[in-house]
Design an enzyme around this catalytic site. Structure first.
Site, short mmCIF file in Angstrom:
data_model
loop_
_atom_site.label_atom_id
_atom_site.label_comp_id
_atom_site.label_asym_id
_atom_site.label_seq_id
_atom_site.Cartn_x
_atom_site.Cartn_y
_atom_site.Cartn_z
N GLY A 298 -19.15 36.72 -73.63
CA GLY A 298 -18.14 37.63 -74.55
C GLY A 298 -17.70 38.48 -73.36
CG HIS B 52 -13.30 45.03 -71.98
ND1 HIS B 52 -14.08 45.17 -70.93
CD2 HIS B 52 -13.64 45.98 -72.82
CE1 HIS B 52 -15.04 46.07 -71.21
NE2 HIS B 52 -14.79 46.72 -72.39
CD GLU C 30 -14.09 50.10 -74.20
OE1 GLU C 30 -14.32 51.11 -74.01
OE2 GLU C 30 -14.59 48.94 -74.23
CD GLU D 285 -15.29 51.30 -69.44
OE1 GLU D 285 -14.63 50.80 -70.29
OE2 GLU D 285 -16.63 50.96 -69.38
CB CYS E 15 -21.18 51.04 -69.72
SG CYS E 15 -19.83 51.47 -70.33
#
Lengths: 637, 637
Positions: free
Chosen positions: A178, A254, A306, A322, A401
């Site tokens: 995923g 994403h 995101e 991000e 992360c």
């Protein structure tokens, strides 16, 4: 593929001796890596291997990946700067992991200790293969840095287990992650071990992705859940599984998942020779960089997923962007560059690196951004789930992360400077220092002297062991309009030798040959595509690869009220004392005046304007001083 | 209070015979009320009174309020337009409610049928007092419209129960609503019945609000919940309960709750003579209208709390600006006007009415907006929980507070035109038609002839029964720079007679006296306060009270690329065939050209511009034709 892909010159064969990267790599080593180790400890992530039911600090499904990225960054650092304390810290983590590894090789802390019966039951949502991928990358880096094979062996055992679990054979799962990442990691593991099984597994994950019937539906059903529990169309596209990867036409969902997938696809294409992946990769490149990327190289404008929204939707203040996504864009661009040998990839790689990725870390290397918006107002809320983390960098995140991701990029950034094949040496990034590449059976040393990115003059010296004919391919950045090149003092016509953005100088090179590249970098007023509704009537300042921004601390409040006249003269000055030494841009602009406006919110009387002095700094360095407003795009007059 | 507050001239004593309101009131009666009845039926809200456990259509905690607002709107309509079918529909609902009313008078459908043991257990979250308030308003309107007292009696019994439950006596709860509304409703009930207990209860709810220890904590504890289950500081302010109301300094939280509270506070002040509420009301007025209101009179910019953010934060595309909030601002402004007799309140009332409130309903009266953003792009997502409802009006919502709210406002809008006291007749809104007011013991009839809001010329005729001295107070709108006034053909110096925005003409009026008011309304280019970062460098077009917008259907795509030159000539034309007849604004502007830009997202080459014809329509009427982009604020050149 037109020809054999290029191979990067390893970061271990490139050293910096410059104003930009040398201090950053040093700060990464001396500040970032120790600080991140402390943060991993404080968050409970280092103790996770000893967790037992009932204890606090339950291993989260993505914790392995945070630790792995730090291990990888630490390994890169150890490769160039042996450090006993750091080596001990790394070994301790590897030992802890070894102690919990399953007899069958399985190695995911959450599923070993928290939900042992739920292994491989939720590929879509639970990051199991993602964590495995990061551990593989760390293990490869660690083996190459230290020569110790323990971690690599552990990961080979784990990967062999994964290979048994996934495949098209009887009883095997035809699933795929995923959260992508394992694809590119498996290719690294293949390159480190030579075991083609690993490359095959990477290709399997790439090939299976998005096929119907959807594996995610099947596994949801097996869990006893409604497969429609998530918003459908949206969610397949969220993890780029809405169609088989060769049919993907636009970047969706994403952002980090998308970039890792595409990087993995490029790796599979490069190492299997599978040309069928290339058209999709090139389409996705256009979709990303021509329609869905901010001027900083940041990608993924919304916090909602995101990730990506729609073409030309490039918000500023609410932009998510991000840090990991910009880092991952660097990864993908680097791979596309090696496949297609086209400077357009290096241009984006450089853009994302110097701007949208580096903005993720503070100038002292101790604090981090998750989000990298292009405008900030102290009152404005973040889209992020962790309030207060979008205008000021913080030490760690609940989902952390980004910090180790930027650390591993910086620790290995020297590996992005040059590439080679048998007959040519390619220079992608300009930075003072030297590189040693293997060309035609001998070591060629290339030395750069430059103040890049603050100045575009680059003096290079080549030192082959013996005189030999090969091609020196120098990137002529897309942002540069008047590049000039001399070889041993003699002008070379760039028009004649430039192909896909690289000047190819094929000649017999002898020790001490000099190449002088001049890349003039005037301040440019950048406009966005007319379809970008958020930036219309506005300009951003850019100089060379560096995007600039205005901060309240250098200027005043109400930065939005600045209007930059079309004929504004903009000066560049190098300020050695500011933020470790940066070029600043100064000039004069018009500014709406608050004084005298009155109490009303709206008025039919035009505002008065005054002339103000303005100052811009590199975007990536904002938020290192006093908090306040920031903006990249200024109104133009 | 300086003097006795004004009293509105009832909508039953004002009739429209004009181009603007007459058709809207008619459409409201013939389309909106029947459509909303159908929607209430289709949603199960009309059948809720017969719900039993296990059946679908469980009465929601706010369903009573939706039905109540429709009942109130229907009652207003019945008062001026008797209609057997509508009267029967109303009576049927009243009968259904009567059938379930508790023996003790309690009347909340959800708590009677779904959670009978949880009455009054969650004032903060469960809309119980809010529903009661709307039912009271409906009952008062119904009694006044039909002369039937059944519903009013039911509500008096219910209110008497509420009075027993809440108070400072032993065993009573010192609670107050999480969603305000009952305060102003209780004052209506007091005025309809003369029972001072009801006014006292309104004052009790106002006075108790925000006191420490917080009632919401106590009731949470009584429910066995952590009182800190909600975000604290934020949530008290969300429902304006962070401090006692007299200490409130800025408008915060949920916009509709805030407006209803302030309207209730103004009512309590007006009817109890409590002057201690006025400083807070005036502070909150400034906070709202000078720092937190859009140019359309829309309020509450974010979907996150359906409410307010911070000073000068006025987003356009993401602006929430609930229809109910603009309607409620009209209510509050109307009350402040009657307290302070200052046209600044009428200016905002008119602004919110003609723009931010009316945009909530389609030109055919059948579809509704919940959100009223100031810019729309087809691809942009809504902040709203019901996707797809922010760029196209829809027939109903899961939470359908707005449709009946705008219906009840329009059904009673004639009540906002004039006010009176013993010695004066006040005109707030200009609209063709006539009004009959009681002044000094006799009926004075005022006739207006005007094409307002499309034209600012207003001819008035006064007809007292017998000649008498009184003051005619005419609002000189704040937007008007060159108003002119004549009485019986003779010029009156406005400077001499204007006080707080009203021209006070005190004289002996005789039957047939003529007043000519000229309110020139050139198109004006409105700028926002320099602190509003979202609108800087931009202008909005406004003509008289009407805010304009640009729609793709009249123009082209990429409306954001229009730049309006400072010297652009703008023409006004009345288009009788467009949207029921409106003034449109046309002119020429510059526009960035997409053609020839190329593939790149960003460029240092300035875009080319071309000249384009542009056309604007009243903002409130957007989204009645072909879908597409919309924007109020244009870049200025």
């Amino acid at each position: 593929m037109p020809r054999k892909p290029l191979t990067p010159v390893s970061f271990t064969n490139v050293t910096f001796d410059d104003v930009f990267w040398k201090p950053r790599v040093e700060i990464n080593r001396t500040n970032t890596l120790p600080i991140e180790h402390q943060q991993l400890k404080a968050s409970g992530q280092l103790a996770q291997y000893r967790w037992k039911p009932g204890m606090p600090g339950m291993p989260h499904i993505f914790w392995d990946s945070d630790v792995a990225k730090w291990l990888e960054a630490a390994a890169y650092s150890l490769a160039t700067h042996p450090d006993k304390k750091l080596a001990k810290q790394v070994d301790a983590v590897v030992d802890d992991m070894a102690a919990i590894q399953g007899k069958d090789g399985y190695l995911n802390t959450h599923y070993l200790l928290v939900e042992p019966k739920k292994r491989w039951s939720d590929l879509r949502g639970c990051h199991e293969l993602y964590c495995a991928g990061h551990l593989m990358e760390a293990a490869v880096a660690y083996a190459e840095a230290t020569g110790k094979t323990k971690f690599l062996d552990m990961m080979c055992r784990y990967t062999d287990t994964i290979r048994k679990e996934f495949g098209r054979g009887k009883g095997q799962k035809r699933g795929y992650p995923g959260h992508q990442e394992i694809e590119l990691a498996l290719v690294k593991l293949f390159r480190a071990t030579g075991k083609k099984d690993y490359l095959d597994l990477a290709k399997f994950f790439v090939d299976e992705r998005g096929r119907k019937p959807h594996y995610y539906d099947a596994e949801a059903k097996a869990r006893g859940e409604e497969s429609h529990r998530w918003h459908f169309g949206a969610a397949y596209a969220y993890c780029q599984a809405d169609k088989p990867v060769r049919e993907l036409a636009e970047v969706t969902g994403h952002a980090v998942r998308a970039m890792y997938l595409y990087a993995g696809m490029a790796d599979v294409a490069a190492h299997t020779g599978d040309k069928t992946l290339l058209p999709a990769l090139r389409r996705l490149w256009k979709s990303t960089t021509q329609r869905r990327m901010h001027v900083t190289g940041g990608i993924g404008p919304t916090a909602a997923n995101e990730g990506f929204t729609f073409d030309y939707d490039l918000p500023n203040e609410s932009a998510y962007l991000e840090t990991c996504a910009a880092v991952a864009l660097v990864f993908w661009a680097h791979r596309m560059l090696h496949l297609d040998k086209d400077a357009k990839y290096a241009d984006v790689m450089e853009l994302a690196l110097y701007n949208g990725a580096l903005s993720g870390i503070s100038s002292d290397g101790k604090r981090f951004f998750y989000e990298n918006p292009l405008a900030a107002h102290p009152g404005a809320p973040s889209g992020r789930r962790e309030p207060g983390t979008h205008h000021r960098r913080v030490g760690w995140f609940g989902c952390s992360c980004c910090p180790p991701n930027i650390a591993r990029l910086i620790a290995s950034i020297a590996g992005y400077v040059c590439s080679s094949d048998d007959k040519s040496l390619w220079v992608h990034l300009y930075a003072g220092g030297s590189a040693e590449a293997q060309i035609g059976g001998q070591t060629v040393k290339l030395t750069q002297r430059t103040r890049y990115p603050w100045d575009g003059k680059v003096s290079m010296t080549l030192r082959p062991e013996t005189a030999a004919e090969f091609t020196l391919a120098l990137r002529i950045p897309g942002w540069c309009r008047k590049a000039a090149l001399k070889v041993n003092g003699k002008t070379v016509s760039l028009q004649a030798v430039t192909k896909k953005g690289y000047a190819h100088i094929k000649r017999t090179w002898t020790k001490g040959d000099r190449v002088a590249l001049d890349l003039p970098m005037p301040v440019e007023r950048i406009e966005a595509h007319p379809n970008v509704r958020q930036d219309t009537g506005k300009v951003a300042l850019k100089r060379g690869p560096i995007v600039y921004c205005f901060e309240q601390v250098d200027n005043f409040k109400n930065l939005h009220d600045i209007a930059l006249p079309a004929d504004a003269k903009l000066q560049t000055t190098f300020d050695a004392k500011l933020l470790g030494g940066v070029c600043v841009i100064t000039g004069k602009a018009k500014m709406r005046v608050v004084e005298g406006w009155g109490d009303e919110l709206f008025s039919a009387d035009a505002t008065k304007v005054k002339t103000v002095a303005i100052k811009a700094i590199p975007y990536a360095l904002w938020a290192n001083r006093k908090p306040g407003e920031m903006r990249v795009w200024l109104n133009a007059r």
